[in-house]
Design a protein around this motif. Structure first.
Motif, PDB file in Angstrom:
ATOM      1  N   ALA A  27       0.828  -1.210   0.000  1.00 43.78           N
ATOM      2  CA  ALA A  27       0.000   0.000   0.000  1.00 43.78           C
ATOM      3  C   ALA A  27       0.860   1.257   0.000  1.00 43.78           C
ATOM      4  CB  ALA A  27      -0.943  -0.009   1.199  1.00 43.78           C
ATOM      5  N   ARG A  32      -3.493  -0.361  -4.316  1.00 44.94           N
ATOM      6  CA  ARG A  32      -4.734  -0.429  -3.539  1.00 44.94           C
ATOM      7  C   ARG A  32      -4.845  -1.863  -3.023  1.00 44.94           C
ATOM      8  NH1 ARG A  32      -8.229   1.255  -8.486  1.00 44.94           N
ATOM      9  NH2 ARG A  32      -6.568  -0.064  -9.326  1.00 44.94           N
ATOM     10  N   ARG A  70      -5.927   3.520   0.601  1.00 45.43           N
ATOM     11  CA  ARG A  70      -5.285   2.443  -0.153  1.00 45.43           C
ATOM     12  C   ARG A  70      -5.304   1.105   0.595  1.00 45.43           C
ATOM     13  NH1 ARG A  70      -1.525   6.532  -1.066  1.00 45.43           N
ATOM     14  NH2 ARG A  70       0.120   5.515   0.168  1.00 45.43           N
TER      15      ARG A  70
END
Length: 400
Positions: A27, A32, A70
């Motif tokens: 991340a 993501r 994210r």
């Protein structure tokens, strides 16, 4: 991130010692990332900004990433339907017969198959029995899924994961060029470099690495026992061997070789080979036998341990860790109790209701045994008590 947005990658088993640092690093690199874990309590703990274990820098990184959008966490495997890249942090444990157990993999795959998409890349991350990557791919294809499976083993040391994910080479074990290219692209944002192999070559590379470390510790422990039985100060021997002599620089100090990986992986190799790996079996006997060696030595010295109070300093499986899995300090505790001693145990990091404070252990114990060389114990004032320190970490050399 909206609730149904696509995810670049989902880490299954993503709240553990291997999965969470990897998910955070991915991340942080811009992916993501979905974190899937069957432990709903850990999911909530991580979602609140708390890491469930000690890992340098992880909590600060987690709190930085949570507002970024994210990271997404869920105990629902439906999360996998939103990605075409899945990392499985599921290893193969050994059973009571020292053979690999595939039950965990079978159960996880049964749970995940309904949520996987055709065209997905499945990355096995934890140490597995040789041939597991091929077996998992065959099983998924038999379930009607057009997927590719690779083995990209974790190589980190607990406590140093965030640093080592960015500095150590990443082995990419793939049996097709296309799968290898996808896996290499996934890790390129993290790893300093990648090394391409077949899946079975990668599986053996990881097992050999852990087994080599385990065997080196066994040699160190056997040397210590030989010197002790000869009435020789092993600290002096070790110093003579290693001082300004580079060919012996990799000889470790003695101490408990424990934890969730090294013993297990050595036994996986023993189960894999037709000769049952006698070198590995010998290493297991030496390392697992060190607690019994200590207890037997104390029984001889004190003419038995019945009624004595013995304190164990450190219950984690290694220094500066809160992880007690497969810790030999617990085996030592049991053997001392069987010998008739009252045992008091302490650790600055391990959470266990059976442990007590350092002050209580120091006050109550007649004999102290260093189970783990935590930095907190270096230079500790033990008030003149007898000390067993096979690590040589308290500052007075190796003592038994």
């Amino acid at each position: 991130m909206a609730a149904m947005d696509p995810l670049d990658v989902v880490v299954v088993g993503g709240c553990g010692h291997v999965g969470l640092p990897l998910a955070l690093s991915l991340a942080d690199s811009g992916y993501r990332v979905g974190i899937d874990d069957i432990d709903a309590a850990k999911i909530e703990q991580v979602r609140s900004g708390s890491v469930p274990f000690l890992e340098n820098g992880a909590e600060a990184l987690l709190r930085k990433l949570l507002p970024s959008g994210r990271l997404e966490l869920s105990a629902d495997p439906g999360l996998l339907a939103r990605t075409d890249t899945v990392i499985l942090v599921i290893g193969t444990p050994i059973d009571e017969f020292m053979n690999p157990s595939v039950r965990v993999f079978d159960r996880v795959l049964d749970d995940l198959v309904p949520h996987l998409k055709d065209g997905s890349l499945i990355v096995l991350r934890s140490t597995v029995f040789p041939g597991t990557t091929e077996t998992v791919e065959r099983r998924l294809r038999a379930a009607g899924l057009d997927v590719e499976v690779v083995f990209c083993p974790e190589r980190i040391a607990e406590g140093h994961a965030l640093e080592e994910l960015l500095t150590l080479p990443q082995i990419v074990g793939a049996d097709t060029a296309a799968a290898g290219d996808r896996a290499e692209a996934l890790f390129r944002r993290l790893a300093a470099k990648t090394i391409r192999t077949t899946s079975k070559e990668a599986e053996l590379a990881k097992l050999f690495t852990n087994t080599w470390r385990y065997m080196k510790f066994a040699v160190a422990n056997q040397f210590f026992m030989i010197a002790d039985q000869a009435g020789v100060n092993y600290s002096n021997v070790l110093d003579a061997i290693r001082t300004d002599y580079p060919r012996a620089a990799d000889l470790p100090s003695p101490g408990f070789a424990a934890g969730p990986c090294l013993f297990k992986d050595t036994m996986q190799l023993a189960a894999f080979t037709t000769d049952h790996f006698p070198l590995g079996q010998a290493a297991m006997q030496v390392n697992e036998g060190l607690p019994a060696y200590i207890v037997a030595a104390l029984e001889r010295r004190y003419d038995g341990l019945q009624g004595k109070t013995i304190g164990i300093l450190g219950m984690a499986f290694k220094a500066e860790s809160d992880d007690p899995r497969a810790s030999l300090s617990y085996k030592l505790r049991k053997l001392l109790a069987w010998a008739g001693a009252r045992v008091a145990c302490t650790d600055p990091y391990v959470q266990d209701d059976r442990l007590t404070t350092l002050d209580c252990v120091l006050e109550e114990s007649e004999i102290l045994i260093l189970g783990v060389p935590h930095k907190a114990y270096k230079g500790l004032d033990v008030g003149g008590k007898d000390v067993v320190d096979v690590w040589g970490a308290l500052g007075a050399g190796i003592q038994l």
